[in-house]
Design a protein around this motif. Structure first.
Motif, PDB file in Angstrom:
ATOM      1  N   GLY A  26       0.820  -1.206   0.000  1.00 45.87           N
ATOM      2  CA  GLY A  26       0.000   0.000   0.000  1.00 45.87           C
ATOM      3  C   GLY A  26       0.854   1.256   0.000  1.00 45.87           C
ATOM      4  N   ALA A  27       1.867   1.286   0.851  1.00 41.60           N
ATOM      5  CA  ALA A  27       2.764   2.444   0.918  1.00 41.60           C
ATOM      6  C   ALA A  27       3.558   2.592  -0.381  1.00 41.60           C
ATOM      7  CB  ALA A  27       3.707   2.308   2.101  1.00 41.60           C
ATOM      8  N   PHE A  28       4.014   1.470  -0.924  1.00 41.29           N
ATOM      9  CA  PHE A  28       4.786   1.513  -2.166  1.00 41.29           C
ATOM     10  C   PHE A  28       3.966   2.099  -3.311  1.00 41.29           C
ATOM     11  CE2 PHE A  28       5.819  -0.356  -6.273  1.00 41.29           C
ATOM     12  CZ  PHE A  28       7.135   0.042  -6.415  1.00 41.29           C
ATOM     13  N   PHE A  29       2.766   1.567  -3.523  1.00 42.01           N
ATOM     14  CA  PHE A  29       1.956   2.039  -4.644  1.00 42.01           C
ATOM     15  C   PHE A  29       1.477   3.469  -4.448  1.00 42.01           C
ATOM     16  CE2 PHE A  29       1.473  -2.534  -5.654  1.00 42.01           C
ATOM     17  CZ  PHE A  29       2.056  -2.466  -6.917  1.00 42.01           C
ATOM     18  N   PHE A  30       1.187   3.867  -3.222  1.00 44.65           N
ATOM     19  CA  PHE A  30       0.800   5.253  -2.969  1.00 44.65           C
ATOM     20  C   PHE A  30       1.930   6.181  -3.378  1.00 44.65           C
ATOM     21  CE2 PHE A  30       0.755   9.097  -0.492  1.00 44.65           C
ATOM     22  CZ  PHE A  30      -0.524   9.570  -0.737  1.00 44.65           C
ATOM     23  N   GLY A  48      10.011   2.565   5.465  1.00 50.34           N
ATOM     24  CA  GLY A  48       9.782   3.367   6.664  1.00 50.34           C
ATOM     25  C   GLY A  48       8.381   3.197   7.229  1.00 50.34           C
ATOM     26  N   THR A  49       7.398   3.203   6.363  1.00 55.93           N
ATOM     27  CA  THR A  49       6.007   3.045   6.790  1.00 55.93           C
ATOM     28  C   THR A  49       5.771   1.688   7.427  1.00 55.93           C
ATOM     29  OG1 THR A  49       5.274   4.523   5.027  1.00 55.93           O
ATOM     30  CG2 THR A  49       3.625   3.042   5.952  1.00 55.93           C
ATOM     31  N   THR A  50       6.270   0.652   6.789  1.00 57.32           N
ATOM     32  CA  THR A  50       6.073  -0.708   7.288  1.00 57.32           C
ATOM     33  C   THR A  50       6.834  -0.932   8.586  1.00 57.32           C
ATOM     34  OG1 THR A  50       5.821  -1.446   5.011  1.00 57.32           O
ATOM     35  CG2 THR A  50       6.220  -3.148   6.662  1.00 57.32           C
ATOM     36  N   LEU A  51       8.065  -0.470   8.642  1.00 54.07           N
ATOM     37  CA  LEU A  51       8.864  -0.628   9.862  1.00 54.07           C
ATOM     38  C   LEU A  51       8.186   0.063  11.042  1.00 54.07           C
ATOM     39  CD1 LEU A  51      11.461  -1.734  11.128  1.00 54.07           C
ATOM     40  CD2 LEU A  51      12.566   0.441  10.508  1.00 54.07           C
ATOM     41  N   GLN A  52       7.646   1.241  10.816  1.00 52.91           N
ATOM     42  CA  GLN A  52       6.955   1.968  11.886  1.00 52.91           C
ATOM     43  C   GLN A  52       5.776   1.169  12.428  1.00 52.91           C
ATOM     44  OE1 GLN A  52       6.077   6.287  11.655  1.00 52.91           O
ATOM     45  NE2 GLN A  52       3.944   5.626  11.548  1.00 52.91           N
ATOM     46  N   ALA A  53       4.939   0.638  11.549  1.00 55.87           N
ATOM     47  CA  ALA A  53       3.760  -0.120  11.978  1.00 55.87           C
ATOM     48  C   ALA A  53       4.157  -1.424  12.681  1.00 55.87           C
ATOM     49  CB  ALA A  53       2.860  -0.419  10.782  1.00 55.87           C
ATOM     50  N   VAL A  54       5.151  -2.123  12.150  1.00 55.41           N
ATOM     51  CA  VAL A  54       5.586  -3.391  12.742  1.00 55.41           C
ATOM     52  C   VAL A  54       6.196  -3.161  14.125  1.00 55.41           C
ATOM     53  CG1 VAL A  54       7.270  -5.274  12.518  1.00 55.41           C
ATOM     54  CG2 VAL A  54       5.846  -4.625  10.564  1.00 55.41           C
ATOM     55  N   VAL A  55       7.046  -2.156  14.255  1.00 63.52           N
ATOM     56  CA  VAL A  55       7.658  -1.864  15.557  1.00 63.52           C
ATOM     57  C   VAL A  55       6.582  -1.477  16.568  1.00 63.52           C
ATOM     58  CG1 VAL A  55       9.136  -0.213  16.784  1.00 63.52           C
ATOM     59  CG2 VAL A  55       9.951  -1.296  14.682  1.00 63.52           C
ATOM     60  N   ALA A  56       5.616  -0.675  16.158  1.00 60.95           N
ATOM     61  CA  ALA A  56       4.527  -0.285  17.065  1.00 60.95           C
ATOM     62  C   ALA A  56       3.788  -1.514  17.580  1.00 60.95           C
ATOM     63  CB  ALA A  56       3.561   0.656  16.357  1.00 60.95           C
ATOM     64  N   ASN A  90       9.422   6.587  11.089  1.00 61.27           N
ATOM     65  CA  ASN A  90       9.085   7.131   9.769  1.00 61.27           C
ATOM     66  C   ASN A  90       9.245   8.647   9.713  1.00 61.27           C
ATOM     67  OD1 ASN A  90       8.444   6.543   7.115  1.00 61.27           O
ATOM     68  ND2 ASN A  90       6.266   6.877   7.438  1.00 61.27           N
ATOM     69  N   SER A  91       9.059   9.327  10.853  1.00 65.97           N
ATOM     70  CA  SER A  91       9.226  10.782  10.828  1.00 65.97           C
ATOM     71  C   SER A  91      10.705  11.178  10.771  1.00 65.97           C
ATOM     72  CB  SER A  91       8.536  11.443  12.020  1.00 65.97           C
ATOM     73  OG  SER A  91       9.154  11.117  13.227  1.00 65.97           O
ATOM     74  N   THR A  92      11.588  10.217  10.976  1.00 69.37           N
ATOM     75  CA  THR A  92      13.017  10.459  10.789  1.00 69.37           C
ATOM     76  C   THR A  92      13.445  10.035   9.385  1.00 69.37           C
ATOM     77  OG1 THR A  92      13.478  10.129  13.132  1.00 69.37           O
ATOM     78  CG2 THR A  92      15.336   9.882  11.616  1.00 69.37           C
ATOM     79  N   LEU A  93      13.045   8.835   8.980  1.00 67.41           N
ATOM     80  CA  LEU A  93      13.468   8.297   7.683  1.00 67.41           C
ATOM     81  C   LEU A  93      12.844   9.033   6.495  1.00 67.41           C
ATOM     82  CD1 LEU A  93      13.381   4.448   8.410  1.00 67.41           C
ATOM     83  CD2 LEU A  93      15.364   5.982   8.367  1.00 67.41           C
ATOM     84  N   GLY A  94      11.569   9.386   6.597  1.00 64.43           N
ATOM     85  CA  GLY A  94      10.889  10.049   5.473  1.00 64.43           C
ATOM     86  C   GLY A  94      11.518  11.377   5.104  1.00 64.43           C
ATOM     87  N   ASN A 115       6.307  18.046  11.126  1.00 65.09           N
ATOM     88  CA  ASN A 115       5.014  17.893  10.446  1.00 65.09           C
ATOM     89  C   ASN A 115       4.707  16.430  10.153  1.00 65.09           C
ATOM     90  OD1 ASN A 115       4.286  20.619  10.433  1.00 65.09           O
ATOM     91  ND2 ASN A 115       5.522  20.991   8.611  1.00 65.09           N
ATOM     92  N   TRP A 116       5.729  15.684   9.766  1.00 69.62           N
ATOM     93  CA  TRP A 116       5.557  14.261   9.471  1.00 69.62           C
ATOM     94  C   TRP A 116       5.137  13.515  10.741  1.00 69.62           C
ATOM     95  CZ3 TRP A 116       7.965  12.476   4.607  1.00 69.62           C
ATOM     96  CH2 TRP A 116       7.685  11.130   4.330  1.00 69.62           C
TER      97      TRP A 116
END
Length: 147
Positions: A26-30, A48-56, A90-94, A115-116
């Motif tokens: 989902g993140a890739f295609f977006f 970054g998006t996936t790592l954030q969700a998995v770690v959470a 993700n707010s660091t990596l993005g 903002n991220w």
């Protein structure tokens, strides 16, 4: 407010971390179909998006988080670990990838990062509880779900 951050976290909390490829795709295609399509940028965004969700989810599960949100401690865990600590990834990596690829100047890094973080955190604080409450059956506890 960034709803996908909250939706991704709720999905992995309810379904299990084994569904991380759905978040990644989902993140890739977006990102790939976005304003400036780039395979490398889309892969980095997906990571970054996936790592954030998995770690959470791992942090919350480790603490005994219950998706029913029936206990005050579960709400506190979601705010502290789901929306504040995990979003640092993700707010660091993005913004870093945006600076390194020339999309943002270095002097704007902290502004973009803030903002991220706010977007992801608010998306999690609004959409994760909403989805957990709507999709968790009363009297059940999905915290036993296998990772």
């Amino acid at each position: 407010v960034w709803p996908p951050a909250g939706i991704a976290q709720a999905a992995l909390l309810l379904l299990g971390v084994r569904y991380w490829p759905g978040v990644a795709l989902g993140a890739f295609f977006f990102d790939f179909l976005g304003i400036k399509p780039s395979l490398i940028l889309a892969l980095q965004a997906s990571f970054g998006t996936t790592l954030q969700a998995v770690v959470a989810v791992y942090l919350l599960r480790h603490l005994g988080f219950r998706t029913s949100l029936a206990r005050l401690i579960d709400v506190i865990y979601l705010v502290l670990f789901g929306a504040t600590i995990a979003t640092q990834i993700n707010s660091t990596l993005g913004p870093l990838r945006m600076v390194l690829t020339g999309l943002v100047e270095w002097n704007k890094y902290w502004e973009v990062r803030w903002n991220w973080f706010l977007g992801d955190a608010m998306g999690i604080l609004i959409f994760t509880p909403l989805l957990l409450i709507m999709l968790t059956k009363k009297g059940t506890n999905n915290s036993e779900k296998k990772l």
